[in-house]
Design an enzyme around this catalytic site. Structure first.
Site, PDB file in Angstrom:
ATOM      1  CB  SER A 127      -0.862  -0.027   1.260  1.00 56.32           C
ATOM      2  OG  SER A 127      -1.422   1.235   1.495  1.00 56.32           O
ATOM      3  CE1 TYR A 151      -3.872  -2.184   5.059  1.00 63.14           C
ATOM      4  CE2 TYR A 151      -3.359   0.118   4.579  1.00 63.14           C
ATOM      5  CZ  TYR A 151      -3.613  -1.166   4.144  1.00 63.14           C
ATOM      6  OH  TYR A 151      -3.602  -1.436   2.803  1.00 63.14           O
ATOM      7  CE  LYS A 155      -1.599  -4.789   3.339  1.00 64.80           C
ATOM      8  NZ  LYS A 155      -1.788  -6.044   2.619  1.00 64.80           N
TER       9      LYS A 155
HETATM   10  N1  UFG Z   1     -12.710  11.627   2.191  1.00 62.26           N
HETATM   11  C1  UFG Z   1     -13.739  12.522   2.441  1.00 62.26           C
HETATM   12  N2  UFG Z   1     -14.935  12.028   2.889  1.00 62.26           N
HETATM   13  C2  UFG Z   1     -15.166  10.697   3.059  1.00 62.26           C
HETATM   14  C3  UFG Z   1     -14.112   9.787   2.800  1.00 62.26           C
HETATM   15  C4  UFG Z   1     -12.893  10.298   2.360  1.00 62.26           C
HETATM   16  O1  UFG Z   1     -13.566  13.736   2.294  1.00 62.26           O
HETATM   17  O2  UFG Z   1     -16.285  10.324   3.476  1.00 62.26           O
HETATM   18  C5  UFG Z   1     -11.419  12.124   1.664  1.00 62.26           C
HETATM   19  C6  UFG Z   1     -10.228  11.824   2.561  1.00 62.26           C
HETATM   20  O3  UFG Z   1     -10.055  12.838   3.530  1.00 62.26           O
HETATM   21  C7  UFG Z   1      -9.105  11.770   1.544  1.00 62.26           C
HETATM   22  C8  UFG Z   1      -9.768  11.222   0.288  1.00 62.26           C
HETATM   23  O4  UFG Z   1     -11.154  11.465   0.460  1.00 62.26           O
HETATM   24  O5  UFG Z   1      -8.624  13.057   1.263  1.00 62.26           O
HETATM   25  C9  UFG Z   1      -9.560   9.751   0.082  1.00 62.26           C
HETATM   26  O6  UFG Z   1      -9.957   9.039   1.234  1.00 62.26           O
HETATM   27  P1  UFG Z   1     -10.134   7.442   1.233  1.00 62.26           P
HETATM   28  O7  UFG Z   1     -10.627   7.062   2.599  1.00 62.26           O
HETATM   29  O8  UFG Z   1     -10.959   7.028   0.077  1.00 62.26           O
HETATM   30  O9  UFG Z   1      -8.677   6.897   0.972  1.00 62.26           O
HETATM   31  P2  UFG Z   1      -7.341   7.095   1.816  1.00 62.26           P
HETATM   32  O10 UFG Z   1      -6.373   7.737   0.888  1.00 62.26           O
HETATM   33  O11 UFG Z   1      -7.572   7.752   3.110  1.00 62.26           O
HETATM   34  O12 UFG Z   1      -6.935   5.606   2.201  1.00 62.26           O
HETATM   35  C10 UFG Z   1      -6.993   4.560   1.266  1.00 62.26           C
HETATM   36  C11 UFG Z   1      -7.373   3.269   1.981  1.00 62.26           C
HETATM   37  C12 UFG Z   1      -6.282   2.802   2.872  1.00 62.26           C
HETATM   38  C13 UFG Z   1      -4.975   2.786   2.164  1.00 62.26           C
HETATM   39  C14 UFG Z   1      -4.708   4.094   1.509  1.00 62.26           C
HETATM   40  C15 UFG Z   1      -3.466   4.046   0.710  1.00 62.26           C
HETATM   41  O13 UFG Z   1      -8.531   3.463   2.770  1.00 62.26           O
HETATM   42  O14 UFG Z   1      -6.575   1.492   3.280  1.00 62.26           O
HETATM   43  O15 UFG Z   1      -5.768   4.436   0.645  1.00 62.26           O
HETATM   44  O16 UFG Z   1      -3.348   2.803   0.099  1.00 62.26           O
HETATM   45  F1  UFG Z   1      -3.992   2.564   3.049  1.00 62.26           F
END
Ligand code: UFG
Length: 340
Positions: A127, A151, A155
């Site tokens: 990841s 998490y 990884k």
């Molecule tokens: N976001 C929102 N509202 C939401 C959900 C997310 O504004 O309801 C924003 C977050 O703040 C972030 C972006 O959307 O800026 C992406 O968020 P995600 O939760 O979709 O993805 P992340 O980048 O936080 O994390 C994901 C996976 C993890 C993994 C990571 C990198 O959830 O398991 O990518 O691989 F580790």
């Protein structure tokens, strides 16, 4: 004889799409999944989508060495793709022991069983979260790693185990793929992301707002140092992720030992850009409100995708429009996900 690939976590989001890609390219595919976070129905969808059945599927936990060993004894496994793991950042903070046990001990159990059966070729699901709060993007495979939650630590720890095992067992060939943000669905609408409960991730949440299951999106912060203030990520179509795994299997024999590659597109997209693109693809505006930042979130994570392009002569081909269009098709055809 076609190669047989054993896929752990094969009923999950990325696993199921990868199984379809492997079946479409003539591989025999054996799935091992304990279904703690995946629907057995996904296995039927894999066969239906690919137009060919899996060679076999087993409800087995990778930590159960005896059961796993029986699976290896029943098939002539040529390579393994290891997806089976817990993957929610927030949950990992609450359940760190569970995360280390499943992700790290599970990988060690798999390695032990592979070794016992003389299987030495592995593609490992890593990841981009291993990079943590990056100082600058895009990130290359040589950028500093600094996990910020259990998490991401699991990884990175698995990568270290694999690297060291490769350093001491000359026959091992391991490719670790650090994915950025996989989204989208199979273009048929038969396979997609089916999160249990309230989605943690942006795209499935937006899709559930569009279909009317949720009232509005909470945008976690608009005061980041990005163009529009919202978080920037490198979204990658799950079909490109699946294709990347199939191509990785084809390149396992390029050299022995351990190698790590980013799997991203190299393009950053903000939360508001994704919301706009999804609104366009679905024809439905996505209501949202800006709320506080989510603890642990970082401003921007974007891949330098040059290493895989150079090593495999392969790049991603699907853009944000395709990601939104395919996620929306799956959401419309399966408003409540796979029937459980
Ligand atoms: N976001 C929102 N509202 C939401 C959900 C997310 O504004 O309801 C924003 C977050 O703040 C972030 C972006 O959307 O800026 C992406 O968020 P995600 O939760 O979709 O993805 P992340 O980048 O936080 O994390 C994901 C996976 C993890 C993994 C990571 C990198 O959830 O398991 O990518 O691989 F580790």
């Amino acid at each position: 004889m076609p190669e047989t690939v054993l896929v752990t976590g094969g009923a999950g989001f990325i696993g199921s799409h990868t199984c379809v890609e492997l079946l479409a390219h003539g591989y025999e595919v054996v799935v091992v999944d304990n279904h703690v976070n995946s629907a057995p129905h996904a296995l039927d969808r894999i066969a239906k989508t690919a137009g060919r059945p899996l060679a076999a599927s087993y409800q087995v936990d990778v930590r159960d060495r005896q059961a796993l060993s029986r699976v290896f004894a029943a098939h002539r496994v040529d390579a393994v793709i290891h997806f089976a793991a817990h993957k929610a950042v927030g949950e990992s903070v609450a359940l760190p022991v569970e995360y280390y046990d499943t992700n790290v001990a599970g990988t060690c159990a798999l390695l032990a069983v592979m070794h016992e059966h003389g299987v030495h070729r592995l593609v490992f699901s890593s990841s981009c979260s291993v990079y943590g709060d990056a100082d600058s993007v895009p990130l290359t495979e040589h950028s500093p790693v600094a996990p910020t939650n259990p998490y991401a630590h699991t990884k990175l720890m698995c990568e270290r185990v694999l690297e060291d095992v490769c350093a001491h067992l000359a026959e091992m060939k391991v490719l670790a793929l650090r994915y950025f943000n996989p989204v989208g669905a199979h273009p048929s609408g038969l396979l997609g992301e089916d999160p249990q409960g309230v989605p943690n991730n942006l795209m499935p949440y937006v899709a559930q707002v569009a279909v009317g299951r949720r009232e509005r999106l909470s945008v976690f912060g608009d005061d980041y140092a990005t163009a529009d203030g919202t978080g920037v990520r490198d979204y990658i179509h799950v079909m490109d992720v699946a294709e990347g795994h199939r191509v990785a299997v084809e390149h396992l024999d390029d050299r022995a030992g351990f190698q790590v590659f980013n799997l991203g597109t190299g393009t950053g997209t903000s939360v508001l850009q994704l919301v706009a693109a999804f609104g366009e693809a679905s024809g439905r505006p996505i209501p949202y409100q800006v709320v506080d930042r989510r603890p642990g979130d970082v401003a921007a994570l974007v891949a330098d995708a040059g290493a895989v392009a150079a090593a495999w002569n392969w790049t991603t081909t699907r853009d944000l429009t395709a990601m939104c269009r395919d996620a929306w098709r799956f959401q419309q055809l399966n408003p409540h996900g796979y029937a459980r």
